[in-house]
Design a protein around this motif. Structure first.
Motif, PDB file in Angstrom:
ATOM      1  N   ILE A  59       0.989  -1.156   0.126  1.00  0.00           N
ATOM      2  CA  ILE A  59      -0.059  -0.053   0.101  1.00  0.00           C
ATOM      3  C   ILE A  59       0.827   1.192  -0.009  1.00  0.00           C
ATOM      4  O   ILE A  59       2.078   1.284   0.468  1.00  0.00           O
ATOM      5  N   ASN A  60       0.452   2.234  -0.561  1.00  0.00           N
ATOM      6  CA  ASN A  60       0.826   3.526  -0.350  1.00  0.00           C
ATOM      7  C   ASN A  60       0.895   4.323   0.900  1.00  0.00           C
ATOM      8  O   ASN A  60      -0.423   4.962   0.897  1.00  0.00           O
ATOM      9  N   ASP A  61       1.427   4.353   1.810  1.00  0.00           N
ATOM     10  CA  ASP A  61       1.129   4.671   3.102  1.00  0.00           C
ATOM     11  C   ASP A  61       1.010   6.089   3.150  1.00  0.00           C
ATOM     12  O   ASP A  61      -0.159   6.575   3.682  1.00  0.00           O
ATOM     13  N   GLU A  62       1.650   6.773   2.086  1.00  0.00           N
ATOM     14  CA  GLU A  62       1.599   8.325   2.117  1.00  0.00           C
ATOM     15  C   GLU A  62       0.169   8.674   1.530  1.00  0.00           C
ATOM     16  O   GLU A  62      -0.425   9.810   2.068  1.00  0.00           O
ATOM     17  N   CYS A  63      -0.452   7.697   0.755  1.00  0.00           N
ATOM     18  CA  CYS A  63      -1.697   8.142   0.389  1.00  0.00           C
ATOM     19  C   CYS A  63      -2.762   8.008   1.191  1.00  0.00           C
ATOM     20  O   CYS A  63      -3.642   8.770   1.679  1.00  0.00           O
ATOM     21  N   ALA A  64      -2.406   6.662   2.195  1.00  0.00           N
ATOM     22  CA  ALA A  64      -3.371   6.416   3.306  1.00  0.00           C
ATOM     23  C   ALA A  64      -3.374   7.636   4.288  1.00  0.00           C
ATOM     24  O   ALA A  64      -4.508   8.088   4.735  1.00  0.00           O
ATOM     25  N   GLU A  65      -2.268   8.317   4.595  1.00  0.00           N
ATOM     26  CA  GLU A  65      -2.055   9.055   5.756  1.00  0.00           C
ATOM     27  C   GLU A  65      -2.942  10.330   5.126  1.00  0.00           C
ATOM     28  O   GLU A  65      -3.746  11.058   5.942  1.00  0.00           O
ATOM     29  N   ARG A  66      -2.615  10.607   3.787  1.00  0.00           N
ATOM     30  CA  ARG A  66      -3.407  11.866   3.381  1.00  0.00           C
ATOM     31  C   ARG A  66      -4.953  11.693   3.159  1.00  0.00           C
ATOM     32  O   ARG A  66      -5.569  12.512   3.637  1.00  0.00           O
ATOM     33  N   LEU A  67      -5.318  10.481   2.795  1.00  0.00           N
ATOM     34  CA  LEU A  67      -6.925  10.483   2.707  1.00  0.00           C
ATOM     35  C   LEU A  67      -7.621  10.521   4.041  1.00  0.00           C
ATOM     36  O   LEU A  67      -8.503  11.020   4.167  1.00  0.00           O
ATOM     37  N   PHE A  68      -6.590   9.836   4.891  1.00  0.00           N
ATOM     38  CA  PHE A  68      -7.740   9.540   6.322  1.00  0.00           C
ATOM     39  C   PHE A  68      -7.001  10.457   7.244  1.00  0.00           C
ATOM     40  O   PHE A  68      -7.282  10.219   8.382  1.00  0.00           O
ATOM     41  N   GLU A  69      -6.249  11.435   6.851  1.00  0.00           N
ATOM     42  CA  GLU A  69      -5.841  12.622   8.019  1.00  0.00           C
ATOM     43  C   GLU A  69      -4.960  12.088   9.145  1.00  0.00           C
ATOM     44  O   GLU A  69      -5.243  12.033  10.137  1.00  0.00           O
ATOM     45  N   LEU A  70      -3.869  10.908   8.578  1.00  0.00           N
ATOM     46  CA  LEU A  70      -3.001  10.402   9.661  1.00  0.00           C
ATOM     47  C   LEU A  70      -1.767  11.135   9.850  1.00  0.00           C
ATOM     48  O   LEU A  70      -1.185  11.537   8.612  1.00  0.00           O
ATOM     49  N   ASP A  71      -1.172  11.390  10.771  1.00  0.00           N
ATOM     50  CA  ASP A  71       0.288  11.851  11.025  1.00  0.00           C
ATOM     51  C   ASP A  71       1.412  10.971  10.604  1.00  0.00           C
ATOM     52  O   ASP A  71       2.402  11.158  10.322  1.00  0.00           O
ATOM     53  N   GLY A  72       1.004   9.536  10.311  1.00  0.00           N
ATOM     54  CA  GLY A  72       1.857   8.617   9.969  1.00  0.00           C
ATOM     55  C   GLY A  72       2.871   8.017  11.157  1.00  0.00           C
ATOM     56  O   GLY A  72       3.377   6.907  10.900  1.00  0.00           O
TER      57      GLY A  72
END
Ligand code: FMN
Length: 386
Positions: free
Chosen positions: A342-355
């Motif tokens: 998965i593209n973690d950066e995309c997940a963080e962007r879509l779901f407002e996660l700081d990672g």
């Protein structure tokens, strides 16, 4: 300007790189240097041996003036370390780095785990496009390159010394388990009934009970085990085709059994987001529902601060949830999948996660399977429900 070193920092000898002709002639040995793996940056930074003395001179949380450090270690190297973000300044440009550094510290990360998590993140990867460009790695080519894989079963003692067990008793659970097959062929027309989504989410991700174990410390009872009883995995949904639920981005509230709306982009945008999220894997991207499992690291690390096992345990939690999702979907007559690509950066962007305090672990999905399969599935018993 005041400088400090990052809270978490791993420095290692960089693998030697081939020297260019120019380097060979000039006796420049910078190709075999050191490198810093700093989780607050997430990309490696080449170092020279002399730079290690800078970090050696700075204790954790100790601040030093840029002028002093430049005097001691040379302006050129200090400028390099500041520009690369390895020395964190108090100037406006470094505000995001200061925030990330503080987040790493407050979350309670164990350094090797933070490095593994941060450096394992993907951004903009498209597995499908890469395969089309460079060709798929076939099993034949792997065997030619590395020989056959280790044997499929571990034979430690001679067969005549085995204690052979009686034949296994079969129950309804076995019938369900053999039907479980990773689905890579979703029916693009089918809309999932909302009741099925609700039942699946409740079984897999809802708290079946809660109990306050100490003032302010509420434990959740779910249908899967969780290291430390903390259940740090959250379910974030990308909904594409569910009756009565608009396409969009949601978070599932585990005690309220409710969806919290995070965004309602149009259907085309959602489809593009799904594809990017699963790193271009078209065979997963068109599932009616994708579920990002994201860990609230801080909830687990609250109990297991700077702990060598905590991050591993979180991955195991995700595995248990995934199997429950597979089995529940299978029982409903649907196909399911999990992917770690998965593209973690995309997940963080879509779901407002700081990672860093909350980050992506894996993506699951489910929906009606279509047949005959176009993308390959592993169903040697022919039991997958179509
Ligand atoms: C943690 C994990 C990650 C996986 N990641 C991918 C993936 O990125 N892409 C994919 O097509 N399948 C992925 N799979 C599915 C496996 O390929 C699949 O489980 C395996 O081939 C066995 O098939 P089965 O699940 O039908 O028994 C993953 C499975 C697991 C458990």
């Amino acid at each position: 300007m005041i400088l400090k070193r990052p809270t978490l920092l791993l420095i290692e000898r960089a693998p030697p790189r081939p020297l260019s002709m120019q380097q060979l002639l000039s006796k420049d040995d910078s190709a075999s240097g050191w490198r810093a793996l700093a989780p607050h940056l997430g990309h490696e930074v080449p170092l020279q041996l002399a730079d290690l003395a800078v970090f050696d001179a700075l204790a954790e949380d100790e601040a030093a003036s840029r002028a002093d450090l430049s005097l001691r270690f040379g302006t050129e190297r200090i400028d390099y370390l500041v520009d690369s973000g390895l020395l964190i300044g108090d100037h406006a440009d470094h505000e995001p780095l200061r925030l990330r550094d503080r987040l790493l510290k407050d979350t309670g990360w164990w350094t090797p785990a933070a490095v593994a998590h941060s450096f394992g993140r993907w951004q903009g990867i498209d597995v499908d496009a890469d395969q089309k460009r460079v060709g798929k790695r076939t099993l034949g080519s792997l065997i030619r390159q590395h020989g056959p894989p280790p044997p499929e079963a571990l034979e430690l003692r001679a067969r005549q010394d085995w204690l052979v067990l009686p034949a296994a008793r079969k129950t309804a659970l076995d019938k369900l388990l053999v039907q479980r097959t990773t689905c890579r062929n979703f029916d693009p027309e089918h809309r999932l009934p909302a009741a099925d989504l609700a039942s699946l989410m409740h079984r897999v991700f809802a708290a079946q009970a809660t109990q306050e174990l100490a003032p302010g410390a509420v434990a959740l009872k779910k249908n899967s085990p969780s290291g430390g009883g903390l259940h740090p995995i959250e379910a974030y949904l990308l909904v594409q085709r569910v009756e009565g639920v608009p396409p969009g981005l949601y978070h599932y509230h585990s005690t309220g059994h409710a969806l919290q709306v995070l965004g309602l982009p149009d259907a085309d945008q959602i489809a593009a987001m799904a594809k990017e999220l699963v790193a271009g894997q078209a065979w997963f991207a068109n599932a009616p529902v994708l579920v990002l499992m994201a860990a609230r690291f801080k909830r687990n690390f609250w109990k297991y601060r700077n702990h060598a096992k905590a991050w591993r345990v979180i991955q195991l939690d995700a595995g248990h949830l995934s199997q429950n999702l597979y089995l529940t979907a299978t029982e409903m007559g649907y196909g399911a999948f999990i992917t770690g690509a998965i593209n973690d950066e995309c997940a963080e962007r879509l779901f407002e996660l700081d990672g860093l305090s909350t980050g992506a672990i894996a993506v699951c999905g489910f929906g009606r399977r279509i047949g005959p399969p176009v993308a390959v599935e592993f169903d040697p018993l022919g039991k997958a429900v179509r």
